[in-house]
Enzyme design. Structure first.
Site, PDB file in Angstrom:
ATOM      1  N   ARG A  53       0.842  -1.207   0.000  1.00  0.00           N
ATOM      2  CA  ARG A  53       0.000   0.000   0.000  1.00  0.00           C
ATOM      3  C   ARG A  53       0.875   1.255   0.000  1.00  0.00           C
ATOM      4  O   ARG A  53       0.457   2.325  -0.436  1.00  0.00           O
ATOM      5  CB  ARG A  53      -0.962  -0.002   1.196  1.00  0.00           C
ATOM      6  CG  ARG A  53      -1.837   1.248   1.279  1.00  0.00           C
ATOM      7  CD  ARG A  53      -3.115   1.023   2.087  1.00  0.00           C
ATOM      8  NE  ARG A  53      -2.872   0.417   3.376  1.00  0.00           N
ATOM      9  CZ  ARG A  53      -2.405   1.063   4.461  1.00  0.00           C
ATOM     10  NH1 ARG A  53      -2.118   2.350   4.384  1.00  0.00           N
ATOM     11  NH2 ARG A  53      -2.223   0.422   5.581  1.00  0.00           N
ATOM     12  N   TYR A 106     -15.436  15.343 -16.780  1.00  0.00           N
ATOM     13  CA  TYR A 106     -15.829  13.934 -16.762  1.00  0.00           C
ATOM     14  C   TYR A 106     -16.940  13.760 -15.707  1.00  0.00           C
ATOM     15  O   TYR A 106     -16.862  14.340 -14.619  1.00  0.00           O
ATOM     16  CB  TYR A 106     -14.604  13.093 -16.413  1.00  0.00           C
ATOM     17  CG  TYR A 106     -14.894  11.619 -16.320  1.00  0.00           C
ATOM     18  CD1 TYR A 106     -15.170  10.871 -17.456  1.00  0.00           C
ATOM     19  CD2 TYR A 106     -14.914  10.969 -15.087  1.00  0.00           C
ATOM     20  CE1 TYR A 106     -15.442   9.518 -17.366  1.00  0.00           C
ATOM     21  CE2 TYR A 106     -15.181   9.623 -14.989  1.00  0.00           C
ATOM     22  CZ  TYR A 106     -15.453   8.898 -16.134  1.00  0.00           C
ATOM     23  OH  TYR A 106     -15.728   7.564 -16.040  1.00  0.00           O
ATOM     24  N   ASP A 178      -6.539  16.726 -16.040  1.00  0.00           N
ATOM     25  CA  ASP A 178      -6.843  15.345 -16.428  1.00  0.00           C
ATOM     26  C   ASP A 178      -6.455  15.200 -17.897  1.00  0.00           C
ATOM     27  O   ASP A 178      -7.083  15.781 -18.777  1.00  0.00           O
ATOM     28  CB  ASP A 178      -8.331  15.072 -16.204  1.00  0.00           C
ATOM     29  CG  ASP A 178      -8.716  13.620 -16.499  1.00  0.00           C
ATOM     30  OD1 ASP A 178      -8.046  12.977 -17.335  1.00  0.00           O
ATOM     31  OD2 ASP A 178      -9.709  13.146 -15.915  1.00  0.00           O
ATOM     32  N   LYS A 203      -7.832   3.767 -19.930  1.00  0.00           N
ATOM     33  CA  LYS A 203      -8.093   4.197 -21.310  1.00  0.00           C
ATOM     34  C   LYS A 203      -6.840   3.991 -22.164  1.00  0.00           C
ATOM     35  O   LYS A 203      -6.400   2.880 -22.309  1.00  0.00           O
ATOM     36  CB  LYS A 203      -8.576   5.654 -21.297  1.00  0.00           C
ATOM     37  CG  LYS A 203      -9.643   5.948 -20.208  1.00  0.00           C
ATOM     38  CD  LYS A 203     -10.949   5.251 -20.424  1.00  0.00           C
ATOM     39  CE  LYS A 203     -11.911   5.356 -19.241  1.00  0.00           C
ATOM     40  NZ  LYS A 203     -12.153   6.689 -18.714  1.00  0.00           N
TER      41      LYS A 203
HETATM   42  C1  LIG Z   1     -12.634   7.269 -17.526  1.00  0.00           C
HETATM   43  C2  LIG Z   1     -12.200   8.599 -17.078  1.00  0.00           C
HETATM   44  C3  LIG Z   1     -11.996   8.876 -15.721  1.00  0.00           C
HETATM   45  C4  LIG Z   1     -12.248   7.856 -14.644  1.00  0.00           C
HETATM   46  O1  LIG Z   1     -11.396   6.764 -14.788  1.00  0.00           O
HETATM   47  P1  LIG Z   1     -11.745   5.272 -14.261  1.00  0.00           P
HETATM   48  O2  LIG Z   1     -10.507   4.521 -14.568  1.00  0.00           O
HETATM   49  O3  LIG Z   1     -12.964   4.818 -14.983  1.00  0.00           O
HETATM   50  O4  LIG Z   1     -12.007   5.409 -12.789  1.00  0.00           O
HETATM   51  C5  LIG Z   1     -11.558  10.144 -15.365  1.00  0.00           C
HETATM   52  N1  LIG Z   1     -11.349  11.100 -16.301  1.00  0.00           N
HETATM   53  C6  LIG Z   1     -11.548  10.873 -17.618  1.00  0.00           C
HETATM   54  C7  LIG Z   1     -11.312  11.973 -18.593  1.00  0.00           C
HETATM   55  C8  LIG Z   1     -11.985   9.616 -18.047  1.00  0.00           C
HETATM   56  O5  LIG Z   1     -12.192   9.397 -19.361  1.00  0.00           O
END
Ligand SMILES: *Cc1c(COP(=O)(O)O)cnc(C)c1O
Length: 388
Positions: A53, A106, A178, A203
């Site tokens: 952790r 998001y 992000d 992603k």
């Molecule tokens: C999918 C996504 C998230 C969240 O990510 P997870 O892995 O599904 O928790 C946050 N920001 C953006 C831009 C995303 O496309």
């Protein structure tokens, strides 16, 4: 080293050996002969490995690789993208603080921010992100975070990061970006003034729809240490196997991004010329409202984009049943092309006004273009469009 080279020459944090693949340290704990290094490892992010952790060699290899790709000093990997978003918000914000955020966030981030605002008496000002004056006007004594997304979902909106980040820095405000939709290959927000860069590695970075994960990259060591101390208590750490899968996927990121970029341009061009399509909202197109801003600091467009079917809601329903190669599924950035009809899926609870506010029409389709042969995608889209 170029990103293409860095992602395949992974560094293994094991002395006296050079495995070509990063070993999977599927262990929760490490044993010691001496209590001093054990205590040391629990007190700092870069000490001996003690408990997973706090730190784990496989996870560390992922953190170091992504930190370098983003031009940051260090990173903290998390169990999901939302794990990284929530860790940041919980670590940086105190009761009564103020946040400036771009209005297209998001969905999960928007919900997390709203709930936290209720509980902690935060105030949030939403801005377009296109106008530095708006951010200057929104600043207060209590402003703590400027929160942006490099390319926003589903509109392809791009905030003017190079203009906004210096305003935040002068005011002592932390800029969080992000970068999930752009990846460090198309944009490195730290070079434009961001303090923290987040990813859902679920992603593009993982890239194969087989792992859920997130990461936060820091421009500065002091902030990394501060958030790491919170992260060990927040506990949203990745399993070592998830980090291992992400590292495996990451090695082909430059190849995949090249293919995504080419395919996205082909598909957007085809859709723009099709009579069943009313409008294509793609940042790569010169008529997109963010095109000029984006072109100044985002080096290409691989991200999902939207198009509107002329036939509205009914056409949207028929189109999602008509695709054969392309899959109806959430997510993006994987090898396969995916579509969503937000009005009948992710956004079905919204009425017409709320849909319009989210820039979603009754016939809007979101498409995340994969790495298949582009001709197969065009053929599939053509047959699905002729059926609507
Ligand atoms: C999918 C996504 C998230 C969240 O990510 P997870 O892995 O599904 O928790 C946050 N920001 C953006 C831009 C995303 O496309």
């Amino acid at each position: 080293m170029h990103a293409d080279t860095r992602v395949v020459h992974l560094r293994v944090p094991v002395p006296d050996s050079t495995p070509l693949s990063v070993p999977l340290y599927q262990t929760s704990s490490f044993a010691f002969d001496d209590p001093d290094p054990l205590a040391d490892g629990l007190n700092r992010p870069d000490g001996p490995f003690v408990y997973s952790r706090f730190a784990n060699p496989t996870v560390r290899a992922l953190e170091e690789t992504v930190a370098e790709l983003e031009g940051g000093t260090a990173a903290i990997a998390t169990g999901s993208g939302m794990g990284a978003v929530s860790l940041l918000l919980h670590s940086l914000l105190r009761a009564g603080d103020h946040v400036i955020a771009q209005h297209t966030l998001y969905g999960g981030t928007h919900a997390a921010l709203r709930k936290l605002a209720d509980r902690m008496n935060l105030t949030v000002t939403f801005v377009s992100g296109h106008d530095p004056e708006e951010v200057r006007d929104a600043l207060t004594e209590r402003t703590r975070i400027l929160y942006l997304e490099t390319v926003a979902n589903p509109t392809g909106h791009v905030s003017d990061l190079p203009a906004l980040a210096p305003i935040a820095r002068r005011a002592g405000v932390t800029t969080v970006v992000d970068n999930t939709f752009a990846t460090p290959l198309l944009c490195r927000p730290i070079e434009h003034g961001a303090d923290v860069v987040l990813h859902s590695v679920t992603k593009f970075l993982g890239g194969h729809s087989d792992v859920t994960g997130g990461i936060a990259v820091f421009a500065d060591d002091a902030l990394h240490r501060e958030v790491w101390a919170e992260a060990v208590e927040f506990g949203a750490v990745p399993d070592p196997f998830a980090a291992w899968l992400t590292l495996r996927g990451l090695q082909t990121l430059p190849l995949r991004i090249d293919r995504h970029k080419g395919n996205v341009a082909r598909v957007a061009g085809f859709l723009a010329g099709h009579p069943a399509v009313e409008r294509v909202l793609w940042t790569g197109s010169p008529d997109h409202p963010s095109h000029a801003i984006a072109s100044a600091f985002v080096g290409g467009f691989a991200a999902p984009f939207c198009f509107d079917l002329a036939g509205g809601h009914e056409a949207g329903l028929r189109f999602q049943k008509g695709v054969r190669v392309i899959k109806l599924a959430p997510s993006l950035g994987g090898t396969q092309t995916l579509i969503l009809h937000p009005a009948s899926s992710s956004h079905r609870q919204l009425d017409a006004d709320a849909l319009r506010a989210a820039s979603i029409g009754p016939g809007t389709i979101r498409i995340a273009v994969g790495i298949e042969h582009p001709d197969d995608l065009i053929t599939d889209l053509d047959q699905a469009l002729s059926a609507v």
